[in-house]
Write a protein that holds these residues in place. Sequence first.
Motif, short mmCIF file in Angstrom:
data_model
loop_
_atom_site.label_atom_id
_atom_site.label_comp_id
_atom_site.label_asym_id
_atom_site.label_seq_id
_atom_site.Cartn_x
_atom_site.Cartn_y
_atom_site.Cartn_z
N THR A 52 -5.62 -10.51 -18.23
CA THR A 52 -5.73 -11.51 -19.12
C THR A 52 -4.46 -11.56 -19.99
O THR A 52 -4.42 -12.46 -20.61
CB THR A 52 -6.97 -11.44 -20.24
N LEU A 53 -3.69 -10.66 -19.91
CA LEU A 53 -2.56 -10.81 -20.68
C LEU A 53 -1.51 -11.66 -19.87
O LEU A 53 -1.22 -11.39 -18.72
CB LEU A 53 -1.62 -9.53 -20.75
N THR A 54 -1.28 -12.98 -20.27
CA THR A 54 -0.24 -13.69 -19.77
C THR A 54 1.18 -13.75 -20.07
O THR A 54 1.33 -12.93 -21.20
CB THR A 54 -0.50 -15.33 -19.92
N ARG A 56 2.72 -15.97 -21.45
CA ARG A 56 2.87 -16.57 -22.82
C ARG A 56 2.36 -15.68 -24.00
O ARG A 56 2.89 -15.68 -25.17
CB ARG A 56 1.99 -17.91 -22.87
N ASP A 57 1.51 -14.54 -23.79
CA ASP A 57 1.09 -13.67 -24.64
C ASP A 57 1.82 -12.66 -25.05
O ASP A 57 1.90 -11.89 -26.09
CB ASP A 57 -0.34 -13.15 -24.37
N HIS A 59 4.89 -10.47 -26.32
CA HIS A 59 5.67 -10.78 -27.40
C HIS A 59 7.26 -10.14 -27.12
O HIS A 59 7.62 -9.25 -27.59
CB HIS A 59 5.06 -9.90 -28.64
N PRO A 72 8.04 -17.38 -20.44
CA PRO A 72 6.78 -17.47 -20.69
C PRO A 72 5.84 -18.39 -19.99
O PRO A 72 6.59 -19.61 -19.64
CB PRO A 72 6.68 -18.06 -22.11
N GLU A 74 1.48 -19.12 -17.96
CA GLU A 74 0.25 -18.83 -17.74
C GLU A 74 0.04 -17.82 -16.70
O GLU A 74 -1.14 -17.38 -16.66
CB GLU A 74 -0.62 -20.04 -17.65
N ARG A 76 -0.09 -14.15 -14.76
CA ARG A 76 -0.20 -12.87 -15.32
C ARG A 76 0.79 -11.98 -15.62
O ARG A 76 1.70 -11.70 -14.59
CB ARG A 76 -1.41 -12.09 -14.38
#
Length: 157
Positions: A52-54, A56-57, A59, A72, A74, A76
Amino acid sequence: MAAPGTLLDAVVVGAGQAGLSASHHLRRLGLRHVVLDAETAPGGAWQHRWDTLTMRDVHGVADLPDSPAPRPGEERANLVVPAWFAAYEREQALPVVRPVRVERVEPADPDDPGGPLRVVAGDRTWTTRTLVNATGTWSRPFVPAYPGARTFRGLQL
């Protein structure tokens, strides 16, 4: 790839972001080296991140030398970053050997503790002037003890 028994300028342990970057610069300087990685495929710790870590997520992912980090989106992260690392290894022709789990590092000659090092992984060994520990923190980080560490006045990275 160096022939068995060759004294290498460096052995890099770990083919994540730090190891790939180190290998790039060693190669650029014309230094004979090898990168030993315990994983079966490129991607370092990224291939073990949850689905679930894309991107975009994430850091921030630092660029590799001459290769900007994926943007970044959507997609994976556990697919994008390993694919980027794999492409980088190929494009840079980096001497990555896997899967290799380093068991120990010791003086190549017990009577010369300041001389070359022997890197041992099962029945395979590499002899080197320099060791780069780029194992990261994902799976049991380890800072090795070595003779003279307390009195060493140089910079250990």
